[in-house]
Enzyme design. Structure first.
Site, PDB file in Angstrom:
ATOM      1  N   THR A  81      60.618  81.941 -37.629  1.00 51.56           N
ATOM      2  CA  THR A  81      60.038  81.398 -36.394  1.00 51.56           C
ATOM      3  C   THR A  81      61.053  81.544 -35.266  1.00 51.56           C
ATOM      4  O   THR A  81      60.726  82.015 -34.165  1.00 51.56           O
ATOM      5  CB  THR A  81      59.635  79.924 -36.594  1.00 51.56           C
ATOM      6  N   ASN A 101      50.167  88.043 -43.215  1.00 52.58           N
ATOM      7  CA  ASN A 101      50.399  86.961 -44.177  1.00 52.58           C
ATOM      8  C   ASN A 101      49.137  86.484 -44.865  1.00 52.58           C
ATOM      9  O   ASN A 101      49.192  85.928 -45.959  1.00 52.58           O
ATOM     10  CB  ASN A 101      51.100  85.782 -43.486  1.00 52.58           C
ATOM     11  N   GLN A 154      56.492  89.089 -44.445  1.00 54.88           N
ATOM     12  CA  GLN A 154      55.716  89.250 -45.685  1.00 54.88           C
ATOM     13  C   GLN A 154      56.002  90.579 -46.376  1.00 54.88           C
ATOM     14  O   GLN A 154      55.703  90.738 -47.556  1.00 54.88           O
ATOM     15  CB  GLN A 154      54.214  89.112 -45.398  1.00 54.88           C
ATOM     16  N   HIS A 184      62.967  82.118 -47.257  1.00 52.61           N
ATOM     17  CA  HIS A 184      62.178  81.423 -48.294  1.00 52.61           C
ATOM     18  C   HIS A 184      60.980  82.218 -48.786  1.00 52.61           C
ATOM     19  O   HIS A 184      60.409  81.894 -49.830  1.00 52.61           O
ATOM     20  CB  HIS A 184      61.781  80.010 -47.836  1.00 52.61           C
ATOM     21  N   THR A 190      77.412  76.625 -35.635  1.00 54.73           N
ATOM     22  CA  THR A 190      78.084  76.858 -36.918  1.00 54.73           C
ATOM     23  C   THR A 190      77.056  77.310 -37.944  1.00 54.73           C
ATOM     24  O   THR A 190      75.984  76.722 -38.059  1.00 54.73           O
ATOM     25  CB  THR A 190      78.786  75.565 -37.389  1.00 54.73           C
ATOM     26  N   CYS A 241      50.276  77.985 -43.861  1.00 58.97           N
ATOM     27  CA  CYS A 241      51.664  78.038 -44.299  1.00 58.97           C
ATOM     28  C   CYS A 241      52.468  76.892 -43.719  1.00 58.97           C
ATOM     29  O   CYS A 241      53.589  76.661 -44.110  1.00 58.97           O
ATOM     30  CB  CYS A 241      52.313  79.392 -44.061  1.00 58.97           C
TER      31      CYS A 241
HETATM   32  N1  PLP Z   1      55.905  85.292 -39.752  1.00 60.08           N
HETATM   33  C1  PLP Z   1      55.072  85.399 -40.795  1.00 60.08           C
HETATM   34  C2  PLP Z   1      54.257  86.642 -40.976  1.00 60.08           C
HETATM   35  C3  PLP Z   1      54.980  84.358 -41.719  1.00 60.08           C
HETATM   36  O1  PLP Z   1      54.141  84.461 -42.753  1.00 60.08           O
HETATM   37  C4  PLP Z   1      55.758  83.203 -41.520  1.00 60.08           C
HETATM   38  C5  PLP Z   1      55.619  82.102 -42.475  1.00 60.08           C
HETATM   39  O2  PLP Z   1      55.322  81.033 -42.249  1.00 60.08           O
HETATM   40  C6  PLP Z   1      56.623  83.136 -40.413  1.00 60.08           C
HETATM   41  C7  PLP Z   1      56.658  84.207 -39.546  1.00 60.08           C
HETATM   42  C8  PLP Z   1      57.514  81.949 -40.150  1.00 60.08           C
HETATM   43  O3  PLP Z   1      58.630  81.983 -41.010  1.00 60.08           O
HETATM   44  P1  PLP Z   1      59.618  80.737 -41.191  1.00 60.08           P
HETATM   45  O4  PLP Z   1      58.941  79.813 -42.149  1.00 60.08           O
HETATM   46  O5  PLP Z   1      60.893  81.307 -41.756  1.00 60.08           O
HETATM   47  O6  PLP Z   1      59.849  80.135 -39.850  1.00 60.08           O
END
Ligand code: PLP
Length: 377
Positions: free
Chosen positions: A73, A147, A175, A197, A233, A320
């Site tokens: 994000t 995703n 993804q 993750h 940091t 998600c």
């Molecule tokens: N971009 C995609 C395609 C995702 O599936 C996700 C998952 O939530 C994200 C961005 C965001 O990733 P993060 O959870 O590391 O902020």
């Protein structure tokens, strides 16, 4: 929670890989700030730089091009909020691209997708070449794989076009990471986002890849860490875990066919029991781990709860962020009939998935199919 659970929601988050866990635990035991010049600091710095090499290998880039962030994000925000005059995105992007693109002051063009879930490449070219307001510093953002549907997007095609016209390209490879080969140069991209993750590393860490020589304003100002691109940091334990997960995920690319055979068996079983089921995106190239299946006449949320009670974790649409349930903007952009979109559940597999997981899923699916048959009898 009691009883054996079957986890089939890797696109939301993947189970922590043993190597990533070990790396996190080892890093937590070290004392030192990676910016310190003393022995302790240098030892911790080494962990960060080793992880940078591991992540660079996964992304097919140089270690100097990896900037660690708090996740994808932040990586997406850093790129999209990079002071562009105009941004062209696919409407099927993750909210972590769409929301900052919509919030900024840049001229924004959102292009559609076909019914199989492929972004409209011609509309991207049209926007760049013909829209008089798309000028100045222009960014195109197109994800590597979606995703929800798992559909692989034509990034290299768009990359060749962007290079030819001197336009910057960002790809959200969250993804795709560890599921298909990534090669920034071959994609013709300037920026790429990754999340730890999703590949079996810890949460709260990711990376933005910035191609050498390309200018991107610093995401955070302060102590000048990450070559002044992202102050603060470093999350050393998270970064060490991310690096270990990246190395394991890269080695696991060879097992992609094992995962896609499991996914294909799942879809074959579903089709045999419920011929009315719709496998969304099957007409396109998809990630081998993802299956988005709609059962018309059912609400996805209800199906997810039924599966949960049967011991299975799957998700509805693009859930998600925990508890997020709602209409999927991806399926909407694809023009899916509301009755189909409403019943779509996502099953996503990964490094620890097994034949037994597929058996469990198909047994649960049979219960749903049998209940439907009884209801109409
Ligand atoms: N971009 C995609 C395609 C995702 O599936 C996700 C998952 O939530 C994200 C961005 C965001 O990733 P993060 O959870 O590391 O902020």
């Amino acid at each position: 929670m009691s009883g054996r659970r079957t986890y089939l929601d890797y696109n939301a988050t993947a189970p922590l890989r043993p190597a990533a866990r070990d790396a996190v635990v080892c890093a937590l035991d070290l004392l030192g700030n990676p910016s310190s010049v003393h022995n302790e600091g240098r030892a911790v710095r080494r962990l960060v730089e080793d992880a940078r090499e591991q992540v660079a290998a996964l992304a097919g880039v140089k270690p100097s091009e990896v900037v660690f962030t708090s996740g994808a994000t932040e990586a997406n925000n850093a790129v999209v909020r990079g002071g562009w005059d105009a941004i062209v995105v696919a409407g099927i992007e993750h909210d972590a691209v769409l929301a900052p693109a919509r919030a900024g002051g840049a001229r924004l063009v959102e292009v559609g997708a076909d019914s199989a879930g492929r972004a409209d490449v011609h509309a991207i070219a049209d926007a760049v070449l013909c829209d008089p307001e798309v000028r100045g510093r222009v960014l195109v953002s197109l994800q590597m794989a979606n995703n929800e549907t798992g559909v692989i997007q034509p990034v290299a095609e768009v990359g060749a076009f962007c290079r030819a016209h001197g336009i910057c390209l960002h790809t959200d490879a969250v993804q795709a990471g560890g599921r298909i080969q990534i090669d920034l140069e071959a994609l013709g991209a300037d920026f790429l986002s990754l999340s730890s993750h999703k590949i079996g590393g810890p949460m709260g860490v990711g990376a933005v890849i910035v191609r050498d020589g390309v200018n991107l304003p610093a995401a955070l100002l302060g102590g000048g860490q990450e070559r002044r691109r992202r102050s603060g940091t470093e999350n050393v334990a998270g970064i060490a875990g991310f690096g270990a997960a990246a190395e394991a995920a890269l080695a696991d690319l060879d097992s992609a066919t094992r995962i896609s055979s499991l996914r294909d068996r799942l879809e074959d079983g579903v089709r045999a029991m419920t011929p009315q089921a719709v496998v969304i995106g099957e007409a396109a190239d998809r990630l081998g781990n993802t299956s988005l299946i709609a059962l018309p006449g059912h609400a996805a949320e209800t199906l997810v709860i039924k599966f949960d009670l049967a011991g299975l974790a799957v998700s509805a649409g693009s859930a998600c962020s925990s508890g997020k349930v709602g209409a999927s903007h991806v399926l909407d952009v694809m023009g899916l009939a509301p009755d189909v979109a409403r019943g779509a559940i996502r099953i996503s597999l990964g490094w620890a998935s097994s034949e037994a997981d597929i058996d469990t899923f198909l047994t649960a699916w049979r219960m749903v199919a049998d209940a439907d048959r009884r209801a109409v009898a």
